[in-house]
Design an enzyme around this catalytic site. Structure first.
Site, PDB file in Angstrom:
ATOM      1  N   ASP A 171      -0.346 -43.951  24.285  1.00  0.00           N
ATOM      2  CA  ASP A 171      -1.398 -43.237  23.568  1.00  0.00           C
ATOM      3  C   ASP A 171      -2.763 -43.594  24.169  1.00  0.00           C
ATOM      4  O   ASP A 171      -3.167 -44.754  24.149  1.00  0.00           O
ATOM      5  CB  ASP A 171      -1.355 -43.621  22.093  1.00  0.00           C
ATOM      6  CG  ASP A 171      -2.207 -42.719  21.221  1.00  0.00           C
ATOM      7  OD1 ASP A 171      -3.069 -41.987  21.745  1.00  0.00           O
ATOM      8  OD2 ASP A 171      -2.001 -42.745  19.993  1.00  0.00           O
ATOM      9  N   CYS A 216       3.771 -36.046  19.290  1.00  0.00           N
ATOM     10  CA  CYS A 216       3.142 -37.362  19.385  1.00  0.00           C
ATOM     11  C   CYS A 216       2.658 -37.744  17.987  1.00  0.00           C
ATOM     12  O   CYS A 216       3.106 -37.163  17.002  1.00  0.00           O
ATOM     13  CB  CYS A 216       2.030 -37.389  20.432  1.00  0.00           C
ATOM     14  SG  CYS A 216       0.528 -36.496  19.998  1.00  0.00           S
ATOM     15  N   ASN A 264      -1.234 -35.277  17.381  1.00  0.00           N
ATOM     16  CA  ASN A 264      -1.299 -33.939  17.980  1.00  0.00           C
ATOM     17  C   ASN A 264      -2.715 -33.581  18.437  1.00  0.00           C
ATOM     18  O   ASN A 264      -3.163 -32.453  18.314  1.00  0.00           O
ATOM     19  CB  ASN A 264      -0.748 -32.888  17.018  1.00  0.00           C
ATOM     20  CG  ASN A 264      -0.471 -31.532  17.666  1.00  0.00           C
ATOM     21  OD1 ASN A 264      -0.634 -30.503  17.028  1.00  0.00           O
ATOM     22  ND2 ASN A 264      -0.064 -31.504  18.908  1.00  0.00           N
ATOM     23  N   CYS A 310      -3.970 -35.612  21.485  1.00  0.00           N
ATOM     24  CA  CYS A 310      -4.086 -36.140  22.859  1.00  0.00           C
ATOM     25  C   CYS A 310      -2.848 -35.803  23.684  1.00  0.00           C
ATOM     26  O   CYS A 310      -2.843 -34.847  24.448  1.00  0.00           O
ATOM     27  CB  CYS A 310      -4.304 -37.657  22.852  1.00  0.00           C
ATOM     28  SG  CYS A 310      -5.848 -38.206  22.090  1.00  0.00           S
ATOM     29  N   ARG A 311      -1.800 -36.592  23.514  1.00  0.00           N
ATOM     30  CA  ARG A 311      -0.629 -36.474  24.376  1.00  0.00           C
ATOM     31  C   ARG A 311       0.116 -35.155  24.236  1.00  0.00           C
ATOM     32  O   ARG A 311       0.404 -34.490  25.237  1.00  0.00           O
ATOM     33  CB  ARG A 311       0.340 -37.632  24.117  1.00  0.00           C
ATOM     34  CG  ARG A 311      -0.238 -38.977  24.499  1.00  0.00           C
ATOM     35  CD  ARG A 311       0.647 -40.108  24.063  1.00  0.00           C
ATOM     36  NE  ARG A 311       0.649 -40.241  22.607  1.00  0.00           N
ATOM     37  CZ  ARG A 311       1.393 -41.111  21.946  1.00  0.00           C
ATOM     38  NH1 ARG A 311       2.217 -41.908  22.589  1.00  0.00           N
ATOM     39  NH2 ARG A 311       1.307 -41.201  20.630  1.00  0.00           N
ATOM     40  N   SER A 312       0.432 -34.770  23.012  1.00  0.00           N
ATOM     41  CA  SER A 312       1.252 -33.556  22.867  1.00  0.00           C
ATOM     42  C   SER A 312       0.510 -32.278  23.253  1.00  0.00           C
ATOM     43  O   SER A 312       1.104 -31.417  23.905  1.00  0.00           O
ATOM     44  CB  SER A 312       1.891 -33.467  21.479  1.00  0.00           C
ATOM     45  OG  SER A 312       0.952 -33.512  20.446  1.00  0.00           O
TER      46      SER A 312
END
Length: 158
Positions: A124, A7, A10, A12-14
């Protein structure tokens, strides 16, 4: 098999996707067959833990991502990993633009790769509230469940 979730930062999402994938693969008895890591295209959060909201959201689902640390996508990742699984189209374009000519990894959208529809992205949540993090968790966990099922089918003989 080696998977790298990518993402922007690195945090939140990943890392949420990394945690969900590890959790679902472990549940399916595949934790020793599939390695999972995460990275960001940006360098703003290198060596930092995930966002506190990401940690709390994952923890509320029984997944601990508090020990993960941010790292930036590196040129070696294109050789070390089989799949670079991007959170959204912007990350996908950025990762493909950075790919060396001899890249071994396939570069795709995470949710699309998991079978959740052509062009499926993960928005995001960074500037949003808790509901945004809950939505991201639902998306990455669904992708992780699909991935575990996919790898389980591949493991079966015949």
């Amino acid at each position: 098999m080696r998977l790298l979730v990518v993402c922007l930062g690195n945090i939140c999402r990943s890392p949420m996707a990394e945690g969900a994938l590890r959790f679902r693969l472990q549940q399916a008895g595949l934790g020793d067959r599939v390695q999972v890591d995460s990275a960001g295209t940006g360098d703003w959060h290198v060596d930092e833990p995930p966002d506190r909201r990401a940690i709390a959201t994952a923890a509320s689902h029984g997944v601990d991502i508090s020990t993960l640390r941010g790292r930036q996508l590196h040129v070696d990742d294109f050789q070390r990993f089989d799949w670079l699984l991007c959170a959204d189209r912007t990350n996908l374009r950025e990762v493909r633009a950075r790919a060396p000519r001899d890249a071994r990894a396939e570069i795709v959208l995470l949710r699309e790769w998991a079978g959740e529809g052509t062009g499926a992205e993960i928005a995001d949540p960074y500037t949003g509230g808790q509901s945004h993090f809950d939505t991201v968790w639902a998306q990455v966990d669904a992708a992780a469940r699909h991935a575990a099922a996919r790898f389980s089918r591949q493991r079966r003989p015949g």
